[in-house]
Design an enzyme around this catalytic site. Structure first.
Site, PDB file in Angstrom:
ATOM      1  N   ASP A 122       0.840  -1.194   0.000  1.00 37.91           N
ATOM      2  CA  ASP A 122       0.000   0.000   0.000  1.00 37.91           C
ATOM      3  C   ASP A 122       0.881   1.253   0.000  1.00 37.91           C
ATOM      4  OD1 ASP A 122      -3.032   0.828   0.507  1.00 37.91           O
ATOM      5  OD2 ASP A 122      -1.848   1.991   1.944  1.00 37.91           O
ATOM      6  N   HIS A 179     -11.222   8.231  -0.392  1.00 35.90           N
ATOM      7  CA  HIS A 179     -10.280   8.794   0.573  1.00 35.90           C
ATOM      8  C   HIS A 179      -9.112   9.480  -0.124  1.00 35.90           C
ATOM      9  CE1 HIS A 179      -8.780   4.894  -0.577  1.00 35.90           C
ATOM     10  NE2 HIS A 179      -7.645   5.082   0.039  1.00 35.90           N
ATOM     11  N   TYR A 209      -0.931  11.462   1.887  1.00 33.19           N
ATOM     12  CA  TYR A 209      -1.856  11.297   0.761  1.00 33.19           C
ATOM     13  C   TYR A 209      -1.899  12.535  -0.123  1.00 33.19           C
ATOM     14  CZ  TYR A 209      -3.888   6.769   1.913  1.00 33.19           C
ATOM     15  OH  TYR A 209      -4.074   5.433   2.114  1.00 33.19           O
ATOM     16  N   HIS A 242      -6.961  -7.040   0.688  1.00 29.96           N
ATOM     17  CA  HIS A 242      -5.915  -6.024   0.560  1.00 29.96           C
ATOM     18  C   HIS A 242      -4.799  -6.220   1.579  1.00 29.96           C
ATOM     19  CE1 HIS A 242      -4.116  -2.114  -0.212  1.00 29.96           C
ATOM     20  NE2 HIS A 242      -4.298  -1.752   1.051  1.00 29.96           N
TER      21      HIS A 242
END
Length: 300
Positions: free
Chosen positions: A107, A152, A212, A272
């Site tokens: 991730d 998100h 992010y 995931h």
């Protein structure tokens, strides 16, 4: 109680001015660094790390801005760029005694690993990516209603202020949503580990959002530069990925081949959080990668 990986020693390692990483180190032999994803800490590797430590030196840090590592204020867009975070990991390996090492990321950690492979090919011997696409491809495949799965990404890409405030209003609901929705086997993340992830995430909202936000801004610029210049990953690369293409309409292996010269791409049936749902299989895939001759970087 602070949770740890049994049998691992913990170190606090300075990797940049004012930034130290919390790292678990165990085993002996050729080194591999394991980078966690969102919304997790290094604990996501607890099973895989214990397996690999039988014959490798295994280093599991909390990324800058996560877990027990330092969380510098995002004074500019570069503070949490993947370039900066990758440099942290190179400095970490060197501080522990390794000029070259294998690197696996899940991730967010996989995005850091990819950037480390592009920026530091002389350091990364083999590279594994768990369940991400390279950033440019990720943004390009998200469109229409299917992009809702990545809500998100768009929320945390907004200017500083609103995303942090919204998430702080219900942090356990926000972070817990991903732990629940992205897991096929709920028992893979037991209650104590889940609580540790939520506690760590509550304490890191500004830095997680900054991470992010960088992926929608400066990280895209860095990746676009590499694409334009024809820069690719020169070391052996193993990708484990869910079948995203079936839902979003793309061929993940084809996208990856544009970035990696020596690629093994495997579509997997797990959720995931695969290092926790299928640790034996993930460890086996990493062991297979580690048998491949280390990449010899082309001068740039």
């Amino acid at each position: 109680m602070t949770l740890t990986i049994p049998g691992f020693d913990y170190r606090r390692v300075t990797v940049a001015d004012g930034v130290s990483l919390n790292a678990a180190v165990g085993g002996s032999g050729d080194p591999i660094v394991l980078l966690h994803g969102f919304p997790q800490t290094h604990l996501c590797w607890r099973h895989v790390a214990a397996d690999l430590a039988a014959d490798h030196t295994v280093i599991c840090p909390d990324l800058r801005g996560y877990g027990a590592s330092d969380k510098p204020v995002a004074g500019d867009g570069d503070t949490y760029s993947k370039r900066t975070m990758a440099a942290d990991i190179v400095a970490l390996g060197r501080a522990i005694g390794f000029e070259r090492f294998a690197l696996a990321g899940h991730d967010r950690g996989a995005l850091v690993a990819i950037r480390a492979g592009l920026d530091h090919p002389e350091v990364i011997t083999q590279l594994a990516s768990l369940d991400v696409l390279p950033l440019l491809d990720m943004w390009e495949v998200l469109h229409g209603r299917s992009a809702a799965v990545g809500f998100h990404l768009y929320l945390m890409a907004q200017n500083a202020g609103l995303p942090e405030e919204l998430i702080a209003g219900a942090p356990d609901a926000f972070f817990g949503h991903f732990l629940d929705a992205w897991t096929q086997d709920p028992t893979a993340i037991p209650a104590d580990i889940r609580a540790a992830y939520l506690e760590a995430s509550r304490a890191a909202i500004p830095s997680i959002v900054a991470d992010y936000r960088a992926s929608a801004t400066i990280d895209v610029e860095h990746d676009q530069h590499d694409r334009n210049a024809g820069n690719r990953l020169r070391m052996p690369v193993a990708v484990l990925q869910q079948d995203w293409g079936a839902a979003l309409g793309f061929d993940a292996a084809e996208l990856w081949r544009a970035w990696a010269e020596n690629l093994t791409h495997t579509t997997v049936p797990w959720g995931h959080f695969m290092a926790e749902e299928a640790p034996a299989a993930v460890a086996g895939a990493l062991r297979e990668l580690l048998t491949k001759p280390a990449g010899q970087p082309v001068p740039r």
